[in-house]
Scaffold this active site. Structure first.
Site, PDB file in Angstrom:
ATOM      1  N   HIS A 221       0.817  -1.217   0.000  1.00 26.65           N
ATOM      2  CA  HIS A 221       0.000   0.000   0.000  1.00 26.65           C
ATOM      3  C   HIS A 221       0.850   1.265   0.000  1.00 26.65           C
ATOM      4  O   HIS A 221       1.866   1.354   0.670  1.00 26.65           O
ATOM      5  CB  HIS A 221      -1.039   0.006   1.123  1.00 26.65           C
TER       6      HIS A 221
ATOM      7  N   ASP B  97       6.164   0.543   6.480  1.00 30.59           N
ATOM      8  CA  ASP B  97       4.705   0.423   6.380  1.00 30.59           C
ATOM      9  C   ASP B  97       4.156   1.543   5.526  1.00 30.59           C
ATOM     10  O   ASP B  97       3.736   2.556   6.035  1.00 30.59           O
ATOM     11  CB  ASP B  97       4.094   0.436   7.783  1.00 30.59           C
TER      12      ASP B  97
ATOM     13  N   GLU C  50      -4.924   1.668   2.663  1.00 30.58           N
ATOM     14  CA  GLU C  50      -4.954   0.480   3.515  1.00 30.58           C
ATOM     15  C   GLU C  50      -5.148   0.850   4.971  1.00 30.58           C
ATOM     16  O   GLU C  50      -5.803   0.144   5.726  1.00 30.58           O
ATOM     17  CB  GLU C  50      -3.643  -0.324   3.338  1.00 30.58           C
ATOM     18  N   GLU C  51      -4.553   1.979   5.375  1.00 27.89           N
ATOM     19  CA  GLU C  51      -4.473   2.281   6.806  1.00 27.89           C
ATOM     20  C   GLU C  51      -5.812   2.642   7.442  1.00 27.89           C
ATOM     21  O   GLU C  51      -6.064   2.305   8.595  1.00 27.89           O
ATOM     22  CB  GLU C  51      -3.472   3.418   7.067  1.00 27.89           C
TER      23      GLU C  51
ATOM     24  N   ASP D 216       3.165  -6.462   3.087  1.00 28.99           N
ATOM     25  CA  ASP D 216       2.812  -5.366   4.008  1.00 28.99           C
ATOM     26  C   ASP D 216       3.196  -5.728   5.440  1.00 28.99           C
ATOM     27  O   ASP D 216       2.463  -5.456   6.378  1.00 28.99           O
ATOM     28  CB  ASP D 216       1.304  -5.053   3.892  1.00 28.99           C
TER      29      ASP D 216
ATOM     30  N   HIS E 172       3.895   2.533  12.665  1.00 34.04           N
ATOM     31  CA  HIS E 172       2.947   3.629  12.955  1.00 34.04           C
ATOM     32  C   HIS E 172       3.531   4.715  13.861  1.00 34.04           C
ATOM     33  O   HIS E 172       2.773   5.501  14.428  1.00 34.04           O
ATOM     34  CB  HIS E 172       1.647   3.095  13.584  1.00 34.04           C
TER      35      HIS E 172
END
Lengths: 460, 460
Positions: free
Chosen positions: B279, B291, B325-326, B353, B427
């Site tokens: 993504h 990520d 995606e998130e 991912d 994140h």
């Protein structure tokens, strides 16, 4: 026939229950390492409070004293120092180096190779000849090499999956290059850092002068500076480019140092041994985190884990912090010598000196293929849940190597962490605590503890 | 009989030569990735020149435009954007938070959870109640919770070897905790960062409000601050400790965005597809390196490698950079929707991912055990030299998931890198380019290219 079947059934169920018991014990060892692990904080102390610890240095002595104290606090059955004489090489003042392009001087980062001699106080200035291999050096010969600085620029071959193979292939330039260049009358040697990374940090490491040969000063240059120098040599006519370097390293008389040893004495076979070790000394440029702070801290962690979960090994299990792996191997030699003197019966030795990265498995040195197959049949499935199940043929390690000469039956085993990041950091100022991951380090300690447990219980 | 033997011999030799051919091709794919790899430099651009790219942001739009240009330069058979509407959540001003202990205010690092509502402009001050699980929340109920801030402090379970399992277990607090707390009248939720590391960086991530429920503001707190807060709550009487936080995040109307798609059209079966994707969007706190910058750059690298080595796939192979995606999965949903509309026959989809770390293997979603066994028999030994040979049952991925509904025969596959470091960074503002290793990233691209090649040649 019925009796025989019953016997088979009993045996099968005993085996199943044994496998189950092993599986449960491995889970226990891993849980202890991951939940109550102490190797990461121990490593922090070693790296941040003691730091570099090249043989003969104050740091090395401090690390010996602290390591013994650490083992004492764990209450092992025996904790002791094992004396050995080690070389004492010192770097001296920080090196200086320039590419000289006509009137322009371009500063480049170098670091004297371990055990190298220094330059004269004024440094050395000379024309520079690039070679990519020892073979190319031989082809050029004395007519080209004499009076020049040889620039060994063989690259790190990125195609190897296991980076140790790339290190070995390129490494011969560092080990043997300077001495080979001296034979043809070179006045100095500059060696491309043996690193998988492209950056501006020189990676040191030992060079070996041929017995009785001329010793010329030798230094590692960062990979980026090596590329720059190579490009300049390619673009300009050779005589226009000169190189200057100055280093004040020297070898002082040997000094006394120590291996640090902790032992849990075997409940059934006190004179049979399983040794787990790494090396306590490090190069002087950094904290020796992955090389090999992680290895010594994993080794002592194995014994700590056993005590914590209440496992009493049948055979004696030792954690050995070897001194002087980097520039002499005197600790490893001494350990084997004393083992032979004392008629110690060594079953196996495991060395962890490839960094504190995620475990992939273990390599077994020089055992028959049938035995390796049997080891896989017995143990591979136990390591699968932990993804440390690649049990392959390969090297044991520098420090445990000499044990082979005294005990041919011993199995030498190398712990195999993932190799991808090791040579980015190895022997450079980037080999610091911050580049060690806690879980990866702990998983390594758990994998080694697991293998020691299995050998202790079932042999190899 | 002789003829039969001859036939067997021919078959065996054909199989051997096929295996040999596959083995040579894998080596070629790996060499190309490791020697001429471009994914690392592409990732550097994405991280350093574009940076954070949350759905709806300027960064996301820039990343779409740059990605399309990048694919255009590679000369794939098709390169196009696929429109989709995505949520547009914005963080607003940096959050503020304090533990209030009588007259002392201790500043702590928090970050609003994705899709959270903001606090009133003056912030929220309230007593705080710690729980370790949703179950504990239910046990306390409205009488305790009402009017308070709920502090979800369930730890990351370090015992899982695959850290994704630890993330999933602790993650429910973040996904569902705030909404559950609101049911009992909580005025806010503070969630321990779902991280394997103990540090001072809050890790954001989406929270999901129950349909029709009250939406209370929710934020992640760093693991170190969570420990501090928990200790203070334990040592002091509850009413003495209050908590203050202020955040100005909000959800704006949906905006138009895009998946970015590149395709090498199949030479034999243009309407059969193997999709490889990651993504393109990321959280706003960092560069979204692992990520999932690594995932998209590996995906396009697969197609680049095929072109570089001259491999022309029989089936169409697509690299898909999924958007959103998130916080919504709108890109993945759109891709499946269009695939269904166009009657595309998807054989397999591989999602990357889980970070750009050293490959361990692949996980196959929901296939029968017999098929997984057959896959291992066919392919495991080919991946062994690359230590990417753990071919196991497991998840495919969020973005490729919806393809299952349209094509039940499709095999969904997750690329499995080593998981140890992922949730240290995930994140948080530490998810930056510097924490990606070049070789690890390239080995991942090579492993995925290898699997795509094998599926293209021999199916699953």
């Amino acid at each position: 026939m019925k009796k025989l079947l019953l016997l088979f059934a009993l045996l099968a169920s005993a085996t199943a229950s044994q496998a189950q018991q092993d599986s449960l014990m491995l889970r226990k060892l891993y849980d202890e390492a991951l939940v109550n692990g102490q190797c990461y904080e121990n490593l922090r102390y070693l790296c941040k409070k003691i730091g570099p610890r090249l043989s003969g240095s104050v740091g090395a002595q401090k690390s010996v004293e602290w390591s013994k104290k650490l083992m004492d606090t764990y209450g092992f059955d025996k904790v002791y120092l094992q004396e050995c004489m080690v070389p004492h090489w010192v770097r001296g003042a920080k090196e200086e180096a320039y590419i000289i392009d006509g009137k322009t001087r371009i500063k480049v980062p170098i670091a004297a190779l371990g055990m190298s001699v220094g330059t004269p106080a004024a440094g050395i200035t000379a024309n520079i000849v690039e070679v990519k291999s020892l073979k190319e050096l031989d082809q050029l010969g004395e007519s080209v090499i004499k009076g020049k600085i040889v620039f060994f620029n063989g690259p790190f071959d990125q195609r190897f999956i296991e980076t140790g193979a790339g290190y070995g292939a390129a490494g011969v330039q560092r080990f043997a290059g300077p001495s080979a260049a001296a034979k043809y009358g070179a006045v100095g040697a500059i060696v491309r850092s043996i690193s998988s990374a492209l950056d501006d940090f020189p990676h040191t490491g030992g060079t070996v002068y041929a017995e009785g040969g001329v010793k010329i000063p030798a230094a590692a240059i960062s990979t980026m500076a090596a590329n720059k120098l190579s490009n300049m040599l390619r673009l300009r006519k050779l005589p226009l480019i000169k190189f200057y370097f100055k280093q004040s390293c020297q070898t002082l008389p040997d000094v006394k140092s120590y291996n640090v040893i902790g032992e849990i004495t075997g409940s059934e076979n006190p004179n049979k041994f399983i040794t787990v070790g790494g090396h306590l000394d490090s190069w002087d440029l950094a904290e020796g985190a992955h090389d090999d702070g992680t290895g010594v801290m994993q080794s002592v962690e194995v014994l700590r884990i056993f005590k914590a979960v209440g496992y009493k090994p049948k055979n004696s299990v030792r954690a050995v912090f070897f001194m002087n792996e980097e520039n002499g191997h005197k600790g490893g030699l001494k350990y084997a010598e004393v083992a032979a003197q004392n008629n110690e019966d060594h079953i196996a030795a495991i060395e962890t000196d490839e960094g504190g990265f995620t475990p992939r498995g273990f390599s077994f040195q020089g055992i028959p293929a049938t035995q390796l197959k049997a080891i896989n049949e017995k143990y591979k499935s136990l390591f699968e849940p932990y993804e440390a199940d690649h049990l392959i043929a390969g090297g044991g390690g520098t420090d445990i190597g000499p044990l082979k000469d005294t005990r041919p039956a011993i199995v030498l085993i190398g712990f195999r962490p993932d190799s991808q990041r090791y040579f980015d950091l190895h022997h450079s100022s980037n080999d610091v605590f911050e580049n060690v991951n806690k879980r990866e380090l702990e998983l390594g300690a758990a994998a080694i503890a697991s293998l020691v447990y299995l050998i202790d219980q079932h042999g190899l």
